[in-house]
Design a protein around this motif. Sequence first.
Motif, PDB file in Angstrom:
ATOM      1  N   ALA A   1       0.825  -1.204   0.000  1.00  0.00           N
ATOM      2  CA  ALA A   1       0.000   0.000   0.000  1.00  0.00           C
ATOM      3  C   ALA A   1       0.859   1.254   0.000  1.00  0.00           C
ATOM      4  N   PRO A   2       0.609   2.170  -0.936  1.00  0.00           N
ATOM      5  CA  PRO A   2       1.317   3.453  -0.908  1.00  0.00           C
ATOM      6  C   PRO A   2       0.971   4.227   0.363  1.00  0.00           C
ATOM      7  N   VAL A   3       1.875   5.066   0.793  1.00  0.00           N
ATOM      8  CA  VAL A   3       1.726   5.830   2.016  1.00  0.00           C
ATOM      9  C   VAL A   3       1.369   7.278   1.673  1.00  0.00           C
ATOM     10  N   GLU A   4       0.349   7.822   2.347  1.00  0.00           N
ATOM     11  CA  GLU A   4       0.014   9.226   2.114  1.00  0.00           C
ATOM     12  C   GLU A   4       1.150  10.091   2.639  1.00  0.00           C
ATOM     13  N   ALA A   5       1.720  10.896   1.761  1.00  0.00           N
ATOM     14  CA  ALA A   5       2.884  11.702   2.137  1.00  0.00           C
ATOM     15  C   ALA A   5       2.980  12.923   1.227  1.00  0.00           C
ATOM     16  N   PRO A   6       2.088  13.911   1.404  1.00  0.00           N
ATOM     17  CA  PRO A   6       2.079  15.061   0.511  1.00  0.00           C
ATOM     18  C   PRO A   6       3.376  15.867   0.515  1.00  0.00           C
ATOM     19  N   ASP A   7       4.191  15.732   1.555  1.00  0.00           N
ATOM     20  CA  ASP A   7       5.455  16.468   1.623  1.00  0.00           C
ATOM     21  C   ASP A   7       6.647  15.639   1.167  1.00  0.00           C
ATOM     22  N   ALA A   8       6.405  14.431   0.673  1.00  0.00           N
ATOM     23  CA  ALA A   8       7.512  13.559   0.249  1.00  0.00           C
ATOM     24  C   ALA A   8       8.270  14.180  -0.914  1.00  0.00           C
ATOM     25  N   PRO A   9       9.592  14.109  -0.881  1.00  0.00           N
ATOM     26  CA  PRO A   9      10.383  14.652  -1.989  1.00  0.00           C
ATOM     27  C   PRO A   9       9.984  14.071  -3.353  1.00  0.00           C
ATOM     28  N   ALA A  10       9.577  12.820  -3.393  1.00  0.00           N
ATOM     29  CA  ALA A  10       9.188  12.187  -4.659  1.00  0.00           C
ATOM     30  C   ALA A  10       7.952  12.841  -5.274  1.00  0.00           C
ATOM     31  N   LEU A  11       7.156  13.541  -4.466  1.00  0.00           N
ATOM     32  CA  LEU A  11       5.934  14.188  -4.961  1.00  0.00           C
ATOM     33  C   LEU A  11       6.030  15.704  -5.062  1.00  0.00           C
ATOM     34  N   ALA A  12       6.943  16.315  -4.336  1.00  0.00           N
ATOM     35  CA  ALA A  12       6.985  17.777  -4.229  1.00  0.00           C
ATOM     36  C   ALA A  12       7.044  18.468  -5.592  1.00  0.00           C
ATOM     37  N   GLU A  13       7.936  18.023  -6.465  1.00  0.00           N
ATOM     38  CA  GLU A  13       8.070  18.674  -7.765  1.00  0.00           C
ATOM     39  C   GLU A  13       6.846  18.405  -8.643  1.00  0.00           C
ATOM     40  N   ALA A  14       6.301  17.199  -8.568  1.00  0.00           N
ATOM     41  CA  ALA A  14       5.098  16.884  -9.340  1.00  0.00           C
ATOM     42  C   ALA A  14       3.937  17.786  -8.915  1.00  0.00           C
ATOM     43  N   ILE A  15       3.768  17.970  -7.629  1.00  0.00           N
ATOM     44  CA  ILE A  15       2.697  18.836  -7.121  1.00  0.00           C
ATOM     45  C   ILE A  15       2.917  20.270  -7.591  1.00  0.00           C
ATOM     46  N   ARG A  16       4.153  20.750  -7.505  1.00  0.00           N
ATOM     47  CA  ARG A  16       4.464  22.109  -7.956  1.00  0.00           C
ATOM     48  C   ARG A  16       4.140  22.278  -9.441  1.00  0.00           C
ATOM     49  N   GLN A  17       4.536  21.297 -10.265  1.00  0.00           N
ATOM     50  CA  GLN A  17       4.293  21.403 -11.702  1.00  0.00           C
ATOM     51  C   GLN A  17       2.812  21.291 -12.052  1.00  0.00           C
ATOM     52  N   VAL A  18       2.065  20.467 -11.341  1.00  0.00           N
ATOM     53  CA  VAL A  18       0.614  20.376 -11.579  1.00  0.00           C
ATOM     54  C   VAL A  18      -0.036  21.723 -11.282  1.00  0.00           C
ATOM     55  N   HIS A  19       0.323  22.342 -10.151  1.00  0.00           N
ATOM     56  CA  HIS A  19      -0.238  23.662  -9.826  1.00  0.00           C
ATOM     57  C   HIS A  19       0.133  24.691 -10.897  1.00  0.00           C
ATOM     58  N   ALA A  20       1.374  24.663 -11.371  1.00  0.00           N
ATOM     59  CA  ALA A  20       1.820  25.610 -12.396  1.00  0.00           C
ATOM     60  C   ALA A  20       1.079  25.380 -13.717  1.00  0.00           C
TER      61      ALA A  20
ATOM     62  N   GLY B   1      -6.805   4.760 -22.949  1.00  0.00           N
ATOM     63  CA  GLY B   1      -7.663   4.382 -21.839  1.00  0.00           C
ATOM     64  C   GLY B   1      -6.922   3.740 -20.679  1.00  0.00           C
ATOM     65  N   SER B   2      -5.747   3.193 -20.946  1.00  0.00           N
ATOM     66  CA  SER B   2      -4.972   2.550 -19.874  1.00  0.00           C
ATOM     67  C   SER B   2      -3.832   3.434 -19.382  1.00  0.00           C
ATOM     68  N   ASN B   3      -3.792   4.690 -19.820  1.00  0.00           N
ATOM     69  CA  ASN B   3      -2.721   5.608 -19.429  1.00  0.00           C
ATOM     70  C   ASN B   3      -2.731   5.816 -17.914  1.00  0.00           C
ATOM     71  N   PRO B   4      -1.669   5.377 -17.217  1.00  0.00           N
ATOM     72  CA  PRO B   4      -1.642   5.566 -15.769  1.00  0.00           C
ATOM     73  C   PRO B   4      -1.218   6.979 -15.357  1.00  0.00           C
ATOM     74  N   LEU B   5      -0.851   7.823 -16.333  1.00  0.00           N
ATOM     75  CA  LEU B   5      -0.314   9.150 -16.032  1.00  0.00           C
ATOM     76  C   LEU B   5      -1.013  10.266 -16.818  1.00  0.00           C
ATOM     77  N   PRO B   6      -2.367  10.276 -16.827  1.00  0.00           N
ATOM     78  CA  PRO B   6      -3.051  11.316 -17.599  1.00  0.00           C
ATOM     79  C   PRO B   6      -2.661  12.711 -17.110  1.00  0.00           C
ATOM     80  N   VAL B   7      -2.837  13.677 -17.946  1.00  0.00           N
ATOM     81  CA  VAL B   7      -2.441  15.072 -17.799  1.00  0.00           C
ATOM     82  C   VAL B   7      -0.935  15.190 -18.033  1.00  0.00           C
ATOM     83  N   VAL B   8      -0.129  14.465 -17.271  1.00  0.00           N
ATOM     84  CA  VAL B   8       1.330  14.516 -17.427  1.00  0.00           C
ATOM     85  C   VAL B   8       1.741  13.869 -18.747  1.00  0.00           C
ATOM     86  N   VAL B   9       1.184  12.718 -19.052  1.00  0.00           N
ATOM     87  CA  VAL B   9       1.303  12.104 -20.383  1.00  0.00           C
ATOM     88  C   VAL B   9      -0.055  12.411 -21.030  1.00  0.00           C
TER      89      VAL B   9
END
Length: 184
Positions: free
Chosen positions: A58-77, A139-147
């Motif tokens: 199970a993935p862990v909820e971690a909004p401040d994780a370094p692995a997500l920080a840049e993705a979150i910033r780019q989605v907002h931008a 339809g099977s794209n696991p990364l919509p918006v980014v891909v």
Amino acid sequence: MDSHGPAGQRAVWAVVETDIGPLLLAATGDGLVNVVFHASGRVRATALDRLASRLGGAPVEAPDAPALAEAIRQVHAYFGGTRRDFDLPLDWSLVSGFNRQVLRELRAGVAFGSVVGYGELARRVGQPGAAQAVGTAMGSNPLPVVVPCHRVVESDGGIGGFGGGLETKRRLLALEGVLPEPLF
């Protein structure tokens, strides 16, 4: 149980509020692995269960994780109109074969503000008769918006289908200037 991605990295997730509703972003140490539309309640729970089965925990909820920080910033931008393309490491482990080939071509070859037909995308990957298979890949794209599978349309000018719903596709294409903003 520890939750690790294919290469043994811990998978983390966060939900980001956007103009098209909440998006679930999940990442492993290899990069962003999943983006899920309408990520509240049951949709979020189902997506996390599916990720747990695919990633071996199970993935862990971690909004401040370094692995997500840049993705979150780019989605907002992107939704703020200051970013046209995503420059993120991606973990392609949830997609393989023809689908992966098509999605990589889409990411590399269809720029912000433009669209491509299913048949043209099939031709670009050397399978000119595989327009329907391209639709399956979208339809099977696991990364919509980014891909950006929202940039793939029907050759007759129709908008085509979309896993996030047609209104979401219209809003993404309007954000990129391909369609006019909805009137209401």
